[in-house]
Design a protein around this motif. Structure first.
Motif, short mmCIF file in Angstrom:
data_model
loop_
_atom_site.label_atom_id
_atom_site.label_comp_id
_atom_site.label_asym_id
_atom_site.label_seq_id
_atom_site.Cartn_x
_atom_site.Cartn_y
_atom_site.Cartn_z
N THR A 77 0.83 -1.20 0.00
CA THR A 77 0.00 0.00 0.00
C THR A 77 0.87 1.25 0.00
N ALA A 78 1.94 1.24 0.79
CA ALA A 78 2.85 2.38 0.84
C ALA A 78 3.51 2.61 -0.52
N THR A 79 3.94 1.54 -1.15
CA THR A 79 4.56 1.64 -2.48
C THR A 79 3.56 2.22 -3.48
N TRP A 80 2.33 1.72 -3.46
CA TRP A 80 1.30 2.23 -4.35
C TRP A 80 1.03 3.71 -4.07
N ALA A 81 0.94 4.07 -2.79
CA ALA A 81 0.65 5.45 -2.42
C ALA A 81 1.75 6.39 -2.90
N ARG A 82 3.00 6.00 -2.71
CA ARG A 82 4.11 6.84 -3.16
C ARG A 82 4.06 7.04 -4.67
N ALA A 83 3.70 6.01 -5.41
CA ALA A 83 3.68 6.10 -6.87
C ALA A 83 2.46 6.86 -7.40
N ASN A 84 1.32 6.71 -6.73
CA ASN A 84 0.07 7.25 -7.28
C ASN A 84 -0.46 8.50 -6.60
N LEU A 85 0.01 8.78 -5.40
CA LEU A 85 -0.51 9.92 -4.67
C LEU A 85 0.56 10.96 -4.40
N ALA A 86 1.62 10.97 -5.19
CA ALA A 86 2.71 11.93 -4.99
C ALA A 86 2.17 13.33 -5.12
N ARG A 87 2.62 14.17 -4.23
CA ARG A 87 2.19 15.58 -4.25
C ARG A 87 3.15 16.40 -5.12
N PRO A 88 2.63 17.24 -5.97
CA PRO A 88 3.52 18.07 -6.78
C PRO A 88 4.24 19.07 -5.89
N GLU A 89 5.50 19.32 -6.18
CA GLU A 89 6.28 20.26 -5.36
C GLU A 89 6.43 21.59 -6.03
#
Length: 106
Positions: free
Chosen positions: A94-106
């Motif tokens: 879930t963490a791996t998926w979240a990092r890949a799909n929910l990344a916040r633009p900087e």
């Protein structure tokens, strides 16, 4: 003297937006650097803190040793107790998926 342990589910607190305070270690799963509200809201609504507090106080009055609140967190707690390795594997994915799909633009 009696002791109770509180096992909270996802509670509506600022930690969802800001992540852990600096004096606590980072979240074990490293879900999202800026907090995990987006991931949590995809799963369901966080439990209101005031209702959580009332649930805990009622359970303490009833002398409960293990307090799991809200009740929707019971299944997750039970799974963690019975199959910690499986839950850890799911959390990592879930963490791996979240990092890949929910990344916040900087």
């Amino acid at each position: 003297m009696r002791v109770s342990v509180i096992c909270p589910g996802v509670i509506e607190t600022p930690i969802l937006d800001k992540g852990n305070p600096p004096d606590l270690p980072p979240l074990a799963s490293g879900m999202l650097a800026g907090g995990s509200r987006e991931l949590v809201t995809r799963v369901g609504r966080p439990y209101p803190a005031d209702r959580f507090a009332l649930d805990v106080l009622r359970a303490v009055e009833r002398n409960r040793a293990v307090i799991i609140a809200p009740s929707s967190a019971r299944l997750q707690w039970l799974m963690q107790r019975l199959m910690p390795g499986v839950v850890e594997k799911i959390t990592r994915r879930t963490a791996t998926w979240a990092r890949a799909n929910l990344a916040r633009p900087e």
